[in-house]
Design a protein around this motif. Structure first.
Motif, short mmCIF file in Angstrom:
data_model
loop_
_atom_site.label_atom_id
_atom_site.label_comp_id
_atom_site.label_asym_id
_atom_site.label_seq_id
_atom_site.Cartn_x
_atom_site.Cartn_y
_atom_site.Cartn_z
N ALA A 57 0.83 -1.20 0.00
CA ALA A 57 0.00 0.00 0.00
C ALA A 57 0.86 1.26 0.00
CB ALA A 57 -0.94 -0.01 1.21
N VAL A 58 1.93 1.26 0.79
CA VAL A 58 2.84 2.41 0.83
C VAL A 58 3.54 2.58 -0.52
CG1 VAL A 58 4.98 3.29 1.86
CG2 VAL A 58 3.19 2.33 3.32
N THR A 59 3.98 1.48 -1.11
CA THR A 59 4.69 1.54 -2.38
C THR A 59 3.81 2.08 -3.50
OG1 THR A 59 6.07 -0.32 -1.71
CG2 THR A 59 5.97 0.17 -4.07
N ALA A 63 4.21 5.67 -5.52
CA ALA A 63 4.37 5.74 -6.97
C ALA A 63 3.34 6.68 -7.59
CB ALA A 63 4.25 4.34 -7.59
N PHE A 64 2.10 6.59 -7.13
CA PHE A 64 1.07 7.49 -7.65
C PHE A 64 1.39 8.94 -7.33
CE2 PHE A 64 -2.04 3.83 -7.78
CZ PHE A 64 -2.19 3.86 -9.16
N SER A 65 1.93 9.20 -6.14
CA SER A 65 2.29 10.57 -5.77
C SER A 65 3.36 11.12 -6.68
CB SER A 65 2.77 10.60 -4.32
OG SER A 65 1.74 10.27 -3.44
N VAL A 66 4.37 10.30 -6.99
CA VAL A 66 5.45 10.76 -7.86
C VAL A 66 4.93 11.02 -9.26
CG1 VAL A 66 7.60 10.04 -8.99
CG2 VAL A 66 7.29 9.66 -6.55
N VAL A 67 4.11 10.13 -9.77
CA VAL A 67 3.60 10.30 -11.14
C VAL A 67 2.68 11.51 -11.22
CG1 VAL A 67 2.16 9.23 -12.90
CG2 VAL A 67 3.89 7.88 -11.75
N ARG A 68 1.86 11.72 -10.24
CA ARG A 68 0.96 12.88 -10.24
C ARG A 68 1.70 14.20 -10.18
NH1 ARG A 68 -3.30 11.03 -5.88
NH2 ARG A 68 -4.32 9.44 -7.09
N SER A 69 2.86 14.21 -9.49
CA SER A 69 3.60 15.46 -9.34
C SER A 69 4.29 15.90 -10.63
CB SER A 69 4.64 15.32 -8.22
OG SER A 69 5.68 14.45 -8.61
#
Length: 70
Positions: A57-59, A63-69
């Motif tokens: 869940a953390v991983t 990953a979604f946070s990095v891609v969204r940024s």
């Protein structure tokens, strides 16, 4: 996903750099999360499966946070 976010070929980013960043990130993340999971299981006595699911869940959210940024 992170390698693609770092070097987006549609916007002139170098594909090789994206592949290298993605591979290094995957290897480092796998090794570090393995050590962290092993430590949590050893210290708390929680089942490995429970800790592994929390790790996943953390991983995924990271990953979604990095891609969204990008």
């Amino acid at each position: 996903m992170v390698g693609l976010a770092v070097a987006d070929p549609d916007h002139g980013g170098p594909r090789l750099a994206g592949a290298v960043v993605g591979a290094v990130g995957a290897l480092a993340g796998s090794w570090l999360f393995y050590l962290a999971r092993k430590s949590v299981v050893d210290r708390t006595g929680l089942p490995d499966l429970v800790v592994a699911l929390a790790e996943d869940a953390v991983t995924v959210s990271s990953a979604f946070s990095v891609v969204r940024s990008r």
